[in-house]
Enzyme design. Structure first.
Site, short mmCIF file in Angstrom:
data_model
loop_
_atom_site.label_atom_id
_atom_site.label_comp_id
_atom_site.label_asym_id
_atom_site.label_seq_id
_atom_site.Cartn_x
_atom_site.Cartn_y
_atom_site.Cartn_z
N PRO A 178 6.32 6.17 6.61
CG PRO A 178 5.14 8.15 6.96
CD PRO A 178 6.18 7.53 6.08
CG ASN A 179 1.37 3.81 8.70
OD1 ASN A 179 1.20 3.62 9.90
ND2 ASN A 179 0.93 4.87 8.07
NE ARG A 188 0.10 0.05 5.99
CZ ARG A 188 0.70 0.88 5.17
NH1 ARG A 188 1.97 0.74 4.86
NH2 ARG A 188 0.02 1.88 4.64
CE1 TYR A 191 0.71 -1.00 0.80
CE2 TYR A 191 -0.71 -1.34 2.72
CZ TYR A 191 -0.29 -0.56 1.65
OH TYR A 191 -0.86 0.68 1.43
CG ASN A 204 7.35 2.62 -0.04
OD1 ASN A 204 6.52 3.53 -0.04
ND2 ASN A 204 7.00 1.34 -0.02
CB ALA A 262 0.30 7.97 3.42
CG HIS A 266 -0.48 9.41 -1.74
ND1 HIS A 266 -0.08 8.87 -2.95
CD2 HIS A 266 -0.52 8.36 -0.87
CE1 HIS A 266 0.07 7.55 -2.80
NE2 HIS A 266 -0.17 7.22 -1.56
CG ASP A 317 10.11 21.71 -1.65
OD1 ASP A 317 9.83 21.51 -2.85
OD2 ASP A 317 9.58 22.60 -0.96
CD GLU A 342 7.09 8.08 -5.50
OE1 GLU A 342 7.58 9.24 -5.46
OE2 GLU A 342 5.89 7.86 -5.68
CG HIS A 346 4.51 3.45 -4.24
ND1 HIS A 346 4.41 4.09 -3.02
CD2 HIS A 346 4.83 4.40 -5.14
CE1 HIS A 346 4.63 5.38 -3.19
NE2 HIS A 346 4.90 5.59 -4.48
CB SER A 399 0.15 -1.62 -3.18
OG SER A 399 0.22 -0.22 -2.94
NE ARG A 405 -3.97 0.36 -2.35
CZ ARG A 405 -3.30 0.57 -1.21
NH1 ARG A 405 -1.98 0.72 -1.25
NH2 ARG A 405 -3.93 0.61 -0.06
NE ARG A 410 -4.17 3.78 -0.77
CZ ARG A 410 -3.80 3.97 0.51
NH1 ARG A 410 -2.59 4.38 0.80
NH2 ARG A 410 -4.65 3.73 1.48
#
Ligand code: DQA
Length: 142
Positions: free
Chosen positions: A8-9, A16, A21, A73, A76, A79, A86, A97, A99, A101, A106, A110
């Site tokens: 998302p995002n 953004r 980012y 990635n 959000a 978190h 799962d 994984e 990220h 940032s 942060r 996060r």
């Protein structure tokens, strides 16, 4: 072939919060990942969704479609999404994984990842280079 999934995002990269980012768009990031993959001698398929269920279905379906690992990635969802955790845990491909940032520098929320524990590990804070590092980890395991 490595599957790169952005959650998302991340479609809003570039406009953004660029101070966090960076200024690359998602399309720039995906082109960079293709270039990294070529340097590393592999191929990538890049996908992005704002929908948790879509990401889960891509993860569930990755095995048997020529993918050897997943760079994820989750945005959000990292978190709080036990459903995404799962999905990762319930399939056999290695997942790293990523990220852009440094999530550990942060907000407190996060600094919690419910997904990292079922991944090989987590790369955080190195911008797009993190995707390359994640690919290197996956290729090293082959
Ligand atoms: C992110 C970090 C997350 O906390 C955030 O919700 C994102 C992007 C990153 O790449 O730094 O959407 O995953």
């Amino acid at each position: 072939m490595v599957l790169i999934l952005n959650g998302p995002n991340l479609n809003a990269l570039g406009k953004r919060e660029p101070q966090i980012y960076g200024t690359l768009t998602l399309s720039d990031l995906e082109s960079l990942c293709e270039a990294y993959a070529a340097e590393l001698g592999t191929d990538v398929t890049c996908r992005q969704s704002n929908f948790e269920g879509q990401l889960i279905e891509w993860i569930q379906d990755a095995e048997g479609h020529g993918f050897t690992g997943i760079v994820l990635n989750p945005g959000a969802l990292t978190h709080y999404s036990y459903a995404l955790r799962d999905a990762v845990a319930g399939q056999p491909l290695p997942v790293v994984e990523v990220h852009l940032s440094n999530v550990d520098a942060r907000e407190a929320f996060r600094q919690v990842s419910v997904t990292a524990g079922v991944c090989l590990g987590k790369v955080s804070g190195f911008g797009p280079l993190g995707y390359r590092l994640a690919m290197e980890v996956l290729l090293e395991r082959l």
